[in-house]
Write a protein that holds these residues in place. Structure first.
Motif, mmCIF file in Angstrom:
data_model
loop_
_atom_site.group_PDB
_atom_site.id
_atom_site.type_symbol
_atom_site.label_atom_id
_atom_site.label_comp_id
_atom_site.label_asym_id
_atom_site.label_seq_id
_atom_site.Cartn_x
_atom_site.Cartn_y
_atom_site.Cartn_z
ATOM 1 N N ILE A 125 0.815 -1.221 0.000
ATOM 2 C CA ILE A 125 0.000 0.000 0.000
ATOM 3 C C ILE A 125 0.847 1.268 0.000
ATOM 4 C CG2 ILE A 125 -1.508 1.376 1.508
ATOM 5 C CD1 ILE A 125 -3.238 -1.119 1.874
ATOM 6 N N PRO A 126 1.922 1.360 0.803
ATOM 7 C CA PRO A 126 2.753 2.577 0.722
ATOM 8 C C PRO A 126 3.325 2.822 -0.670
ATOM 9 C CG PRO A 126 3.255 1.353 2.717
ATOM 10 C CD PRO A 126 2.376 0.466 1.881
ATOM 11 N N PHE A 127 3.668 1.758 -1.392
ATOM 12 C CA PHE A 127 4.157 1.898 -2.763
ATOM 13 C C PHE A 127 3.043 2.411 -3.671
ATOM 14 C CE2 PHE A 127 7.066 -1.157 -0.900
ATOM 15 C CZ PHE A 127 8.305 -0.784 -1.415
ATOM 16 N N LEU A 142 -10.786 -6.140 6.373
ATOM 17 C CA LEU A 142 -11.037 -4.837 5.755
ATOM 18 C C LEU A 142 -10.569 -3.684 6.642
ATOM 19 C CD1 LEU A 142 -12.193 -3.099 3.512
ATOM 20 C CD2 LEU A 142 -14.450 -3.281 4.597
ATOM 21 N N GLN A 143 -10.822 -3.763 7.944
ATOM 22 C CA GLN A 143 -10.494 -2.638 8.822
ATOM 23 C C GLN A 143 -8.995 -2.377 8.870
ATOM 24 O OE1 GLN A 143 -12.828 -0.552 10.381
ATOM 25 N NE2 GLN A 143 -10.950 0.661 10.594
ATOM 26 N N VAL A 144 -8.185 -3.436 8.975
ATOM 27 C CA VAL A 144 -6.740 -3.227 9.054
ATOM 28 C C VAL A 144 -6.202 -2.676 7.734
ATOM 29 C CG1 VAL A 144 -6.102 -5.592 8.369
ATOM 30 C CG2 VAL A 144 -4.542 -4.248 9.784
ATOM 31 N N GLU A 147 -5.600 4.564 4.811
ATOM 32 C CA GLU A 147 -5.854 5.934 5.264
ATOM 33 C C GLU A 147 -4.575 6.582 5.779
ATOM 34 O OE1 GLU A 147 -9.037 5.551 8.064
ATOM 35 O OE2 GLU A 147 -10.587 5.698 6.504
ATOM 36 N N PHE A 148 -3.744 5.818 6.458
ATOM 37 C CA PHE A 148 -2.465 6.337 6.942
ATOM 38 C C PHE A 148 -1.584 6.793 5.785
ATOM 39 C CE2 PHE A 148 1.996 5.764 8.219
ATOM 40 C CZ PHE A 148 2.035 6.540 9.367
ATOM 41 N N ASN A 149 -1.768 6.164 4.614
ATOM 42 C CA ASN A 149 -0.964 6.484 3.434
ATOM 43 C C ASN A 149 -1.686 7.408 2.456
ATOM 44 O OD1 ASN A 149 1.747 4.783 3.278
ATOM 45 N ND2 ASN A 149 0.207 3.530 4.338
ATOM 46 N N GLY A 150 -2.736 8.072 2.918
ATOM 47 C CA GLY A 150 -3.367 9.102 2.102
ATOM 48 C C GLY A 150 -4.529 8.668 1.247
ATOM 49 N N PHE A 151 -5.093 7.492 1.516
ATOM 50 C CA PHE A 151 -6.244 7.018 0.755
ATOM 51 C C PHE A 151 -7.539 7.229 1.542
ATOM 52 C CE2 PHE A 151 -2.838 4.392 -1.146
ATOM 53 C CZ PHE A 151 -3.098 4.599 -2.485
ATOM 54 N N THR A 152 -8.641 7.280 0.803
ATOM 55 C CA THR A 152 -9.972 7.333 1.401
ATOM 56 C C THR A 152 -10.792 6.160 0.863
ATOM 57 O OG1 THR A 152 -9.947 9.754 1.556
ATOM 58 C CG2 THR A 152 -12.099 8.672 1.648
ATOM 59 N N LEU A 153 -11.385 5.398 1.753
ATOM 60 C CA LEU A 153 -12.242 4.293 1.330
ATOM 61 C C LEU A 153 -13.553 4.855 0.793
ATOM 62 C CD1 LEU A 153 -12.902 1.241 1.178
ATOM 63 C CD2 LEU A 153 -13.808 1.439 3.513
ATOM 64 N N LYS A 154 -13.862 4.553 -0.461
ATOM 65 C CA LYS A 154 -15.107 5.035 -1.077
ATOM 66 C C LYS A 154 -16.240 4.043 -0.880
ATOM 67 C CE LYS A 154 -15.192 8.381 -2.822
ATOM 68 N NZ LYS A 154 -15.322 9.731 -2.239
ATOM 69 N N ASP A 155 -15.979 2.772 -1.123
ATOM 70 C CA ASP A 155 -16.992 1.741 -0.939
ATOM 71 C C ASP A 155 -16.335 0.374 -1.033
ATOM 72 O OD1 ASP A 155 -16.842 1.090 -3.815
ATOM 73 O OD2 ASP A 155 -17.956 2.938 -4.087
ATOM 74 N N PHE A 156 -17.102 -0.669 -0.757
ATOM 75 C CA PHE A 156 -16.572 -2.031 -0.870
ATOM 76 C C PHE A 156 -17.705 -2.989 -1.206
ATOM 77 C CE2 PHE A 156 -17.813 -1.688 3.565
ATOM 78 C CZ PHE A 156 -18.393 -2.923 3.848
#
Length: 277
Positions: free
Chosen positions: A223-225, A246-248, A254-263
């Motif tokens: 994810i950081p990459f 999913l939560q982890v 989110e820590f790396n600048g993403f926002t969860l839109k949906d799943f």
């Protein structure tokens, strides 16, 4: 190439135990898995198979859970025949169809993908691939640069092409998957860059859309990459993990600048869509 199939029966069997076992098997060089209700099938080349490592793993994991195993050698040619004999066409939300070369064409669907699976993961029969394809049918990729990380058969790369992506890069660390992806790229009359390697193979490059149908532990590492190489406003689609994971993954993203839109979820499997802030 000949493969060894190791069938593992877990006790007790739950998503946490499976993820722990898959992570340990990854470290031993296993790179393909087939999950059934009460069995995990893991695959490794015969040359790399070491039964003593399985016994050592069995001993190390015994405080957490136990598993029983058996292993069989699968000649490559016979394995391909098994795939073909079990591969039925798949329809995704009445828009997309996935079939083998020996199946008749879909006449009523907008998107048709031809896949000869061989030893690679990704025929749309598994919930994770089906959900990723479902997502892609609703995404406009015209003018977008797409990365398919862990390409398997190349099915997601083909779908990205059908959705208008002019530049597609597919990466896998398994030589069989790389060959399979290249063959299926040609079979679907498209162009794509296919690389053998890991995330480092595309380090420093930029993409508008990243597709990663792998597993929880690899996703957490990568994810950081993804954050570094995804263009601002770009989207990340991930799958290959369970509902409990999913939560982890959300926290890491989110820590790396993403926002969860949906799943989406199906039979305890999840696919999730993130955007980069």
């Amino acid at each position: 190439m000949d493969f060894t199939e190791v069938n593992l029966q877990l006790s007790p069997d739950n998503s946490q135990n499976r993820e722990m076992l898959i992570a340990a098997l990854d470290d031993l060089g296993y790179d393909s898995y087939w999950e059934e209700e009460d069995v995990l099938r893991a695959y490794i080349s015969c040359a790399a198979f070491d039964e003593s490592k399985i016994k050592e793993l069995q001993q190390n994991l015994s405080p957490h859970f136990s598993f029983h195993y058996q292993n069989d050698k699968l000649p490559g040619q016979n394995w391909n025949q098994v795939w073909e004999s079990n591969f039925e066409p798949v329809r995704i939300n009445d828009q997309c169809g996935v079939r083998a070369p020996f199946h008749p064409s879909f006449d009523d669907l907008e998107y048709e993908i031809i896949i000869e699976p061989q030893m690679s993961f990704g025929t749309a029969h598994h919930e994770t691939t089906a959900m990723m394809l479902d997502y892609l049918t609703h995404i406009n990729l015209k003018g977008k640069k797409v990365l398919d990380m862990g390409s398997g058969t190349g099915v997601l790369a083909v779908m990205a092409h059908l959705k208008g992506a002019p530049e597609i890069t597919a990466v896998d660390n398994d030589e069989w998957a790389v060959t399979n992806t290249k063959n299926n790229i040609l079979r679907n009359k498209m162009d794509a860059e296919v690389l053998a390697g890991d995330i480092e193979s595309v380090s420093g490059r930029s993409f508008d859309q990243i597709l990663a149908n792998i597993n929880r532990n690899i996703l957490l590492r990568q994810i950081p990459f993804y954050a570094d190489m995804l263009a601002s406003g770009g989207a990340l689609l991930i799958s290959g993990f369970y509902t409990d994971d999913l939560q982890v993954l959300k926290n890491k993203a989110e820590f790396n600048g993403f926002t969860l839109k949906d799943f989406k979820d199906k039979r305890n499997w999840v696919a999730a869509r993130f955007t980069k802030r």
